[in-house]
Write a protein that holds these residues in place. Structure first.
Motif, mmCIF file in Angstrom:
data_model
loop_
_atom_site.group_PDB
_atom_site.id
_atom_site.type_symbol
_atom_site.label_atom_id
_atom_site.label_comp_id
_atom_site.label_asym_id
_atom_site.label_seq_id
_atom_site.Cartn_x
_atom_site.Cartn_y
_atom_site.Cartn_z
ATOM 1 N N ALA A 1 5.297 -9.523 -9.549
ATOM 2 C CA ALA A 1 4.765 -8.335 -9.914
ATOM 3 C C ALA A 1 5.297 -7.140 -9.303
ATOM 4 O O ALA A 1 5.595 -6.081 -9.768
ATOM 5 N N HIS A 2 5.580 -7.290 -7.961
ATOM 6 C CA HIS A 2 6.260 -6.087 -7.115
ATOM 7 C C HIS A 2 6.649 -6.583 -5.833
ATOM 8 O O HIS A 2 6.437 -7.722 -5.352
ATOM 9 N N ILE A 3 7.476 -5.698 -5.152
ATOM 10 C CA ILE A 3 7.838 -6.182 -3.637
ATOM 11 C C ILE A 3 6.923 -4.990 -2.912
ATOM 12 O O ILE A 3 7.009 -3.776 -3.188
ATOM 13 N N ALA A 4 6.276 -5.353 -1.881
ATOM 14 C CA ALA A 4 5.619 -4.528 -0.925
ATOM 15 C C ALA A 4 6.326 -4.210 0.297
ATOM 16 O O ALA A 4 6.592 -5.162 0.982
ATOM 17 N N GLY B 1 -9.504 -1.837 0.444
ATOM 18 C CA GLY B 1 -9.312 -1.089 1.768
ATOM 19 C C GLY B 1 -7.675 -1.029 2.220
ATOM 20 O O GLY B 1 -7.276 -0.426 3.040
ATOM 21 N N TYR B 2 -6.919 -1.009 0.981
ATOM 22 C CA TYR B 2 -5.165 -0.982 1.334
ATOM 23 C C TYR B 2 -4.785 0.588 0.996
ATOM 24 O O TYR B 2 -5.472 1.124 0.140
ATOM 25 N N TYR B 3 -4.362 1.203 1.852
ATOM 26 C CA TYR B 3 -3.609 2.658 1.338
ATOM 27 C C TYR B 3 -2.207 2.249 1.156
ATOM 28 O O TYR B 3 -1.493 1.808 1.733
ATOM 29 N N GLU B 4 -2.067 2.811 -0.283
ATOM 30 C CA GLU B 4 -0.899 2.274 -0.941
ATOM 31 C C GLU B 4 -0.538 3.255 -2.200
ATOM 32 O O GLU B 4 -1.111 4.153 -2.398
ATOM 33 N N SER B 5 0.738 3.135 -2.383
ATOM 34 C CA SER B 5 1.438 3.688 -3.598
ATOM 35 C C SER B 5 2.193 2.504 -4.224
ATOM 36 O O SER B 5 2.409 1.773 -3.601
ATOM 37 N N CYS B 6 2.520 2.894 -5.574
ATOM 38 C CA CYS B 6 3.406 2.206 -6.190
ATOM 39 C C CYS B 6 4.278 2.835 -7.080
ATOM 40 O O CYS B 6 3.939 3.962 -7.909
ATOM 41 N N ILE B 7 5.571 2.539 -6.818
ATOM 42 C CA ILE B 7 6.671 3.440 -7.715
ATOM 43 C C ILE B 7 7.550 2.572 -8.675
ATOM 44 O O ILE B 7 7.578 1.452 -8.467
ATOM 45 N N GLU C 1 5.882 -1.359 -4.073
ATOM 46 C CA GLU C 1 4.559 -1.137 -3.512
ATOM 47 C C GLU C 1 4.888 -0.586 -1.956
ATOM 48 O O GLU C 1 5.654 -1.201 -1.407
ATOM 49 N N ILE C 2 4.240 0.540 -1.714
ATOM 50 C CA ILE C 2 4.471 1.209 -0.263
ATOM 51 C C ILE C 2 3.009 1.278 0.428
ATOM 52 O O ILE C 2 2.218 1.792 -0.187
ATOM 53 N N THR C 3 2.790 0.329 1.544
ATOM 54 C CA THR C 3 1.530 0.244 2.185
ATOM 55 C C THR C 3 1.821 0.937 3.513
ATOM 56 O O THR C 3 2.811 0.945 4.209
#
Length: 127
Positions: A73-76, A109-115, A124-126
């Motif tokens: 799905a994504h790379i975080a 509880g994760y603080y994240e964004s997804c581009i 995903e940026i966490t």
């Protein structure tokens, strides 16, 4: 046991390499090219020891990448803080990458964004 690396086929190998070096602080090896198959790749290494292999070959088939498809799905990437998530998300947005969600705190509880990163692959940026 640990995951040794994750591999990603891309159409534009140099642009993909530059993306991970520029925005996610990766370091690339000198690359590999097999003249018989025209396969080329780079290993991108990150500070924690994780690695991403970027690969290409002429006969790649481009497919529509629906965000809710099966498979990976994504790379975080963890960038260390909420401020760093905000900063990198803004930088990627300004560079023309689409922000699909966040920055936000998820219900778990994760603080994240997804581009939507290079070649329609999600990053995903966490914190």
């Amino acid at each position: 046991m640990k995951i040794e690396h994750v591999a990603l086929y891309v159409k534009d190998l140099e642009k993909a390499k530059d993306f991970f070096l520029t925005y996610l602080k990766g370091k690339a090896n000198d690359g590999y090219h097999n003249p018989k198959t025209d396969f080329s790749s780079y290993f991108i290494s990150f500070d924690d020891g994780s690695r991403l292999e970027l690969m290409t070959r002429p006969e790649l088939v481009e497919q529509t990448k629906h965000p809710f498809r099966t498979g990976y799905a994504h790379i975080a990437f963890s960038v260390g803080s909420k401020a760093a998530v905000d900063e990198l998300t803004a930088k990627l947005d300004e560079a023309g990458y689409s922000v699909s969600s966040g920055p936000r705190t998820t219900e778990d509880g994760y603080y994240e964004s997804c581009i939507v990163g290079l070649e329609e692959n999600f990053i995903e940026i966490t914190e």
